[in-house]
Design a protein around this motif. Sequence first.
Motif, PDB file in Angstrom:
ATOM      1  N   THR A  34      12.215  -9.629  27.399  1.00 33.56           N
ATOM      2  CA  THR A  34      11.921  -8.489  26.534  1.00 33.56           C
ATOM      3  C   THR A  34      10.684  -8.835  25.714  1.00 33.56           C
ATOM      4  N   LEU A  35       9.828  -7.842  25.513  1.00 31.97           N
ATOM      5  CA  LEU A  35       8.630  -8.016  24.705  1.00 31.97           C
ATOM      6  C   LEU A  35       8.901  -7.518  23.292  1.00 31.97           C
ATOM      7  N   TRP A  36       8.708  -8.389  22.305  1.00 33.59           N
ATOM      8  CA  TRP A  36       8.902  -8.039  20.895  1.00 33.59           C
ATOM      9  C   TRP A  36       7.537  -7.956  20.230  1.00 33.59           C
ATOM     10  N   CYS A  37       7.252  -6.842  19.581  1.00 37.12           N
ATOM     11  CA  CYS A  37       5.919  -6.558  19.054  1.00 37.12           C
ATOM     12  C   CYS A  37       5.952  -6.522  17.526  1.00 37.12           C
ATOM     13  N   VAL A  38       5.046  -7.265  16.895  1.00 35.22           N
ATOM     14  CA  VAL A  38       4.978  -7.295  15.434  1.00 35.22           C
ATOM     15  C   VAL A  38       3.540  -7.101  14.977  1.00 35.22           C
ATOM     16  N   GLN A  47       4.086  -0.511  17.315  1.00 34.05           N
ATOM     17  CA  GLN A  47       4.759   0.621  17.942  1.00 34.05           C
ATOM     18  C   GLN A  47       4.024   1.090  19.186  1.00 34.05           C
ATOM     19  N   HIS A  48       2.696   1.073  19.121  1.00 37.08           N
ATOM     20  CA  HIS A  48       1.888   1.510  20.257  1.00 37.08           C
ATOM     21  C   HIS A  48       2.057   0.583  21.451  1.00 37.08           C
ATOM     22  N   ILE A  49       2.057  -0.725  21.219  1.00 41.69           N
ATOM     23  CA  ILE A  49       2.251  -1.676  22.314  1.00 41.69           C
ATOM     24  C   ILE A  49       3.606  -1.463  22.974  1.00 41.69           C
ATOM     25  N   ALA A  50       4.642  -1.308  22.156  1.00 41.84           N
ATOM     26  CA  ALA A  50       5.985  -1.106  22.713  1.00 41.84           C
ATOM     27  C   ALA A  50       6.036   0.145  23.577  1.00 41.84           C
ATOM     28  N   VAL A  51       5.421   1.218  23.115  1.00 43.89           N
ATOM     29  CA  VAL A  51       5.408   2.464  23.891  1.00 43.89           C
ATOM     30  C   VAL A  51       4.666   2.269  25.206  1.00 43.89           C
ATOM     31  N   GLU A  52       3.546   1.564  25.171  1.00 45.71           N
ATOM     32  CA  GLU A  52       2.771   1.344  26.394  1.00 45.71           C
ATOM     33  C   GLU A  52       3.624   0.688  27.475  1.00 45.71           C
ATOM     34  N   PHE A  53       4.381  -0.324  27.097  1.00 42.58           N
ATOM     35  CA  PHE A  53       5.130  -1.081  28.097  1.00 42.58           C
ATOM     36  C   PHE A  53       6.429  -0.395  28.513  1.00 42.58           C
ATOM     37  N   VAL A  54       7.078   0.271  27.583  1.00 44.76           N
ATOM     38  CA  VAL A  54       8.385   0.846  27.912  1.00 44.76           C
ATOM     39  C   VAL A  54       8.277   2.248  28.505  1.00 44.76           C
ATOM     40  N   HIS A  55       7.118   2.897  28.339  1.00 50.25           N
ATOM     41  CA  HIS A  55       6.962   4.279  28.813  1.00 50.25           C
ATOM     42  C   HIS A  55       5.654   4.391  29.583  1.00 50.25           C
ATOM     43  N   PRO A  56       5.603   3.886  30.816  1.00 49.74           N
ATOM     44  CA  PRO A  56       4.344   3.894  31.580  1.00 49.74           C
ATOM     45  C   PRO A  56       3.860   5.304  31.876  1.00 49.74           C
ATOM     46  N   VAL A  57       2.551   5.492  31.780  1.00 47.79           N
ATOM     47  CA  VAL A  57       1.971   6.821  31.993  1.00 47.79           C
ATOM     48  C   VAL A  57       1.513   7.016  33.431  1.00 47.79           C
ATOM     49  N   VAL A  59       2.460   7.128  37.386  1.00 48.56           N
ATOM     50  CA  VAL A  59       3.607   7.306  38.274  1.00 48.56           C
ATOM     51  C   VAL A  59       3.775   6.072  39.158  1.00 48.56           C
ATOM     52  N   GLY A  60       4.997   5.600  39.233  1.00 52.90           N
ATOM     53  CA  GLY A  60       5.299   4.463  40.084  1.00 52.90           C
ATOM     54  C   GLY A  60       5.280   3.126  39.379  1.00 52.90           C
ATOM     55  N   LYS A  61       4.787   3.092  38.148  1.00 51.51           N
ATOM     56  CA  LYS A  61       4.795   1.838  37.396  1.00 51.51           C
ATOM     57  C   LYS A  61       6.133   1.678  36.689  1.00 51.51           C
ATOM     58  N   ARG A  62       6.649   0.469  36.697  1.00 54.42           N
ATOM     59  CA  ARG A  62       7.969   0.246  36.116  1.00 54.42           C
ATOM     60  C   ARG A  62       7.927   0.246  34.592  1.00 54.42           C
ATOM     61  N   ALA A  63       9.017   0.711  33.997  1.00 56.76           N
ATOM     62  CA  ALA A  63       9.182   0.603  32.547  1.00 56.76           C
ATOM     63  C   ALA A  63       9.620  -0.815  32.230  1.00 56.76           C
ATOM     64  N   LEU A  64       8.981  -1.419  31.250  1.00 60.09           N
ATOM     65  CA  LEU A  64       9.277  -2.796  30.884  1.00 60.09           C
ATOM     66  C   LEU A  64       9.874  -2.836  29.485  1.00 60.09           C
ATOM     67  N   PRO A  65      10.914  -3.654  29.268  1.00 60.28           N
ATOM     68  CA  PRO A  65      11.583  -3.669  27.963  1.00 60.28           C
ATOM     69  C   PRO A  65      10.672  -4.180  26.860  1.00 60.28           C
ATOM     70  N   ALA A  66      10.431  -3.341  25.860  1.00 66.23           N
ATOM     71  CA  ALA A  66       9.560  -3.704  24.743  1.00 66.23           C
ATOM     72  C   ALA A  66      10.061  -3.007  23.491  1.00 66.23           C
ATOM     73  N   VAL A  67      10.028  -3.729  22.369  1.00 62.14           N
ATOM     74  CA  VAL A  67      10.554  -3.207  21.104  1.00 62.14           C
ATOM     75  C   VAL A  67       9.590  -3.589  19.984  1.00 62.14           C
ATOM     76  N   ALA A  68       9.287  -2.625  19.098  1.00 62.25           N
ATOM     77  CA  ALA A  68       8.481  -2.914  17.911  1.00 62.25           C
ATOM     78  C   ALA A  68       9.411  -3.355  16.787  1.00 62.25           C
TER      79      ALA A  68
END
Length: 250
Positions: A34-38, A47-57, A59-68
Motif C-alpha cells: 500500500t502507498l501511504w502519502c504525506v 491527496q492528489h497522489i493517492a487519487v492518481e494511484f487508486v483511481h487510474p484515468v 482504461v485498462g490500468k490497474r487501481a493501486l492501493p494508496a491512502v493520503a
Amino acid sequence: MSTTAIDPGLNADLAADLAATALILARRFAAGATLWCVAPAWEPHAQHIAVEFVHPVIVGKRALPAVALTGHDPVGAARMSVRPGDIVIAVADAGDPEVRSIMRRAPAWGAVTVWIGHGPRPPAGAADRVLWFDDPDPRLPAAGGFVLTYHLLWELTHVCFEHPGLLTAPHGPAEVCVTCADEGRLAEVIAVCGDTATVRTATGIETATTTLVGPVTVDDLVILHAGAAIGTVGPPGRAPEPLAGNGIRR
C-alpha cells in the motif's frame, strides 16, 4: 501552432531518478504494498497522489492501493498504518520535522521511502529515493512541477507493469555479521521494561536487551543486533558513530 513548455526542473538526473523510483514502486505494488502519502504543509499533494494511484484515468490500468495521511499527527498516523513491504511517499521541503521523523522511522516499519521536494536537499540517505528540485522559489509547490513529477511516477510505474520480468527484484547476499549471521537492523522502541525493550523492526515485533545502550524510551530508534540494542540513532544531522570491531554504525 502551439507548444508545450517542459518544466526546466525535470532534468536528466531527475528523469533517471523517476525511472528508478517507478521500478521500486512497481515491485512493491506487485508484492501487495500500500502507498501511504504525506505532505504536512501541502496536504492537497498527498491527496492528489493517492487519487492518481487508486483511481487510474487510463482504461485498462490497474487501481493501486494508496491512502493520503492527513491531520495533525502524520507521524502517529503513519506509525499506525504502515506495514512491512509498504511504501511511504512524502512531499515536503528538507526541513519539515514530521517528514524527517517519518523517513527516519520507516525502515523500522519495513517501508521503502520516496521524498519529493525543492530547495536545499535533505541529507544523503534521508530517504530511499529523493526526487528533488533545486529551485528554492517558495512558489514552486504550487507551480505544477510537483504534480508533473508524481504524474510521471504513476505512468512509469504502469510502464513497469507492462514488463512482468522487471517485477521480481534480484536478491543479492545480505551483509551480516560473520560470527552470528545477524545484521544491524533499525528498530523503534514501543515499550520498555527495565533493561528490556519491545521493539518494532521491518520483520515484526521483537524483544531486545538494552544494557549496552543504557536507558531508552518509547519512540527511540536503536540498532538491533543478535537480540540486543547496540546503538542509538540520534536526531537527523548527527554524524554516525562507528561501533568498534563489527563495522556496524549507529
